[in-house]
Design a protein around this motif. Structure first.
Motif, mmCIF file in Angstrom:
data_model
loop_
_atom_site.group_PDB
_atom_site.id
_atom_site.type_symbol
_atom_site.label_atom_id
_atom_site.label_comp_id
_atom_site.label_asym_id
_atom_site.label_seq_id
_atom_site.Cartn_x
_atom_site.Cartn_y
_atom_site.Cartn_z
ATOM 1 N N ASP A 148 10.724 55.413 1.949
ATOM 2 C CA ASP A 148 11.157 55.982 0.673
ATOM 3 C C ASP A 148 12.035 57.215 0.881
ATOM 4 O O ASP A 148 11.817 58.009 1.807
ATOM 5 C CB ASP A 148 9.937 56.338 -0.176
ATOM 6 N N MET A 149 13.004 57.376 0.013
ATOM 7 C CA MET A 149 13.914 58.513 0.045
ATOM 8 C C MET A 149 14.008 59.120 -1.363
ATOM 9 O O MET A 149 13.687 58.461 -2.346
ATOM 10 C CB MET A 149 15.326 58.080 0.479
ATOM 11 N N MET A 150 14.411 60.353 -1.427
ATOM 12 C CA MET A 150 14.696 61.017 -2.693
ATOM 13 C C MET A 150 13.492 60.940 -3.627
ATOM 14 O O MET A 150 12.375 61.187 -3.206
ATOM 15 C CB MET A 150 15.983 60.459 -3.297
ATOM 16 N N SER A 151 13.695 60.555 -4.901
ATOM 17 C CA SER A 151 12.556 60.502 -5.813
ATOM 18 C C SER A 151 11.648 59.349 -5.435
ATOM 19 O O SER A 151 12.090 58.348 -4.859
ATOM 20 C CB SER A 151 13.045 60.342 -7.258
ATOM 21 N N ALA A 152 10.349 59.478 -5.749
ATOM 22 C CA ALA A 152 9.365 58.459 -5.376
ATOM 23 C C ALA A 152 9.710 57.120 -6.002
ATOM 24 O O ALA A 152 10.045 57.035 -7.185
ATOM 25 C CB ALA A 152 7.971 58.903 -5.795
ATOM 26 N N GLY A 153 9.646 56.073 -5.197
ATOM 27 C CA GLY A 153 9.952 54.741 -5.690
ATOM 28 C C GLY A 153 11.443 54.481 -5.712
ATOM 29 O O GLY A 153 12.248 55.312 -5.294
ATOM 30 N N PRO A 154 11.830 53.311 -6.206
ATOM 31 C CA PRO A 154 13.256 52.967 -6.254
ATOM 32 C C PRO A 154 14.032 53.935 -7.139
ATOM 33 O O PRO A 154 13.527 54.408 -8.158
ATOM 34 C CB PRO A 154 13.259 51.550 -6.852
ATOM 35 N N ASP A 155 15.251 54.225 -6.734
ATOM 36 C CA ASP A 155 16.122 55.077 -7.536
ATOM 37 C C ASP A 155 17.561 54.586 -7.398
ATOM 38 O O ASP A 155 17.883 53.852 -6.459
ATOM 39 C CB ASP A 155 15.986 56.543 -7.105
ATOM 40 N N PRO A 156 18.442 54.971 -8.323
ATOM 41 C CA PRO A 156 19.810 54.443 -8.307
ATOM 42 C C PRO A 156 20.707 55.047 -7.232
ATOM 43 O O PRO A 156 21.881 54.682 -7.157
ATOM 44 C CB PRO A 156 20.332 54.781 -9.707
ATOM 45 N N ASP A 157 20.169 55.926 -6.419
ATOM 46 C CA ASP A 157 20.974 56.512 -5.342
ATOM 47 C C ASP A 157 20.651 55.896 -3.982
ATOM 48 O O ASP A 157 21.545 55.562 -3.211
ATOM 49 C CB ASP A 157 20.754 58.030 -5.280
ATOM 50 N N SER A 158 19.346 55.732 -3.686
ATOM 51 C CA SER A 158 18.945 55.228 -2.372
ATOM 52 C C SER A 158 18.229 53.890 -2.440
ATOM 53 O O SER A 158 17.797 53.376 -1.410
ATOM 54 C CB SER A 158 18.036 56.250 -1.676
ATOM 55 N N GLY A 159 18.084 53.312 -3.629
ATOM 56 C CA GLY A 159 17.326 52.069 -3.767
ATOM 57 C C GLY A 159 15.868 52.300 -3.413
ATOM 58 O O GLY A 159 15.267 53.287 -3.843
ATOM 59 N N VAL A 160 15.287 51.426 -2.587
ATOM 60 C CA VAL A 160 13.894 51.594 -2.180
ATOM 61 C C VAL A 160 13.774 52.477 -0.939
ATOM 62 O O VAL A 160 12.669 52.797 -0.519
ATOM 63 C CB VAL A 160 13.209 50.239 -1.907
ATOM 64 N N GLY A 161 14.914 52.872 -0.351
ATOM 65 C CA GLY A 161 14.869 53.773 0.799
ATOM 66 C C GLY A 161 15.551 53.200 2.031
ATOM 67 O O GLY A 161 16.292 52.216 1.967
ATOM 68 N N LEU A 162 15.266 53.829 3.162
ATOM 69 C CA LEU A 162 15.897 53.471 4.431
ATOM 70 C C LEU A 162 15.197 52.278 5.064
ATOM 71 O O LEU A 162 13.978 52.274 5.214
ATOM 72 C CB LEU A 162 15.835 54.663 5.396
ATOM 73 N N ILE A 163 15.959 51.258 5.440
ATOM 74 C CA ILE A 163 15.349 50.081 6.068
ATOM 75 C C ILE A 163 14.678 50.456 7.381
ATOM 76 O O ILE A 163 15.079 51.395 8.060
ATOM 77 C CB ILE A 163 16.384 48.967 6.305
ATOM 78 N N ASN A 164 13.644 49.695 7.724
ATOM 79 C CA ASN A 164 12.908 49.886 8.971
ATOM 80 C C ASN A 164 12.931 48.556 9.704
ATOM 81 O O ASN A 164 12.202 47.626 9.353
ATOM 82 C CB ASN A 164 11.465 50.326 8.662
ATOM 83 N N ALA A 165 13.782 48.458 10.709
ATOM 84 C CA ALA A 165 14.018 47.176 11.376
ATOM 85 C C ALA A 165 12.743 46.598 11.986
ATOM 86 O O ALA A 165 12.448 45.409 11.825
ATOM 87 C CB ALA A 165 15.088 47.341 12.446
#
Length: 222
Positions: free
Chosen positions: A133-150
């Motif tokens: 997760d990034m930025m605000s908790a949960g999905p957001d219009p800037d980062s989506g659900v966050g940074l992928i983890n391969a």
């Protein structure tokens, strides 16, 4: 307002934001940070493909997730505007969502290699559910659900590794598997899955061999 539109705003597209690689958990930053130029979602759909208006505008939840950008590359880019060498290590750095989306494509290829039966939806869901997760908790219009983890995404989709001797596929080699094997031996089965010692035969030698494969002493798994 949102800056993601057109193909990138399509419901079936995986839309990728960018995070500088050095501002991620791998480099000591627990909450990944977004690049200031990463495209924002929130562009609403007002019309059907036919052109008819939609009663209630539809949001597509873009971007879907983010990936690192600004990694080293072996090409200089546009000679008139070459990629900068951010670290001063002699290699130019490729930045932008064009760079981050390439990383997601590579990870998607690895996921399909691990599990060729993956559907696009299953692949996307694994990337989303394992993201950081990034930025605000949960999905957001800037980062989506966050940074992928391969690594986490791959672990979600790869088939379980078969355990030698686990004939009932319950994750444990035990007396039940011995009984299945004995029944196969009595039936003179030629199925190679019962040839546990790989000697080309299904016989009492396999029954002896399975004793050495018991997950717990005595063959009890509970």
């Amino acid at each position: 307002k949102g800056t993601i539109f057109g193909h990138a705003n399509a419901a079936g597209a995986f839309t990728v934001g960018a995070a500088p690689y050095w501002r991620t958990p791998a480099y000591g930053v627990s909450i990944p940070e977004l690049e200031p130029y990463s495209s924002a979602g929130g562009t609403l759909i007002y019309n059907l493909p036919t052109g008819a208006p939609i009663a209630a505008p539809v949001g597509r939840g873009k971007p879907d997730f983010c990936a690192p950008d600004a990694g080293n590359v072996t090409v200089p880019g546009n000679p008139a505007n070459p990629w900068p060498d951010i670290e001063g290590d002699g290699w130019p750095n490729f930045s932008g969502t064009s760079a981050s989306v390439a990383g997601v494509a590579a990870i998607a290829a690895l996921m399909l290699e691990a599990n060729p039966s993956l559907t696009p939806d299953a692949l996307g869901n694994a990337l989303r559910s394992s993201a950081i997760d990034m930025m605000s908790a949960g999905p957001d219009p800037d980062s989506g659900v966050g940074l992928i983890n391969a690594v986490s995404a791959l672990n979600l989709v790869k088939p379980p590794i078969a355990i030698l001797g686990d004939l009932d596929a319950d994750g444990c080699v035990c007396i039940k598997d011995r009984d299945i094997l004995m029944a196969a031996i009595m039936a003179k089965s030629g199925d190679r899955k019962y040839d546990l010692n790989q000697d080309g035969k299904v016989n009492v030698a396999d029954a002896r061999f399975i004793l050495s494969l018991y997950t717990r002493p005595g063959g009890a798994c509970q």
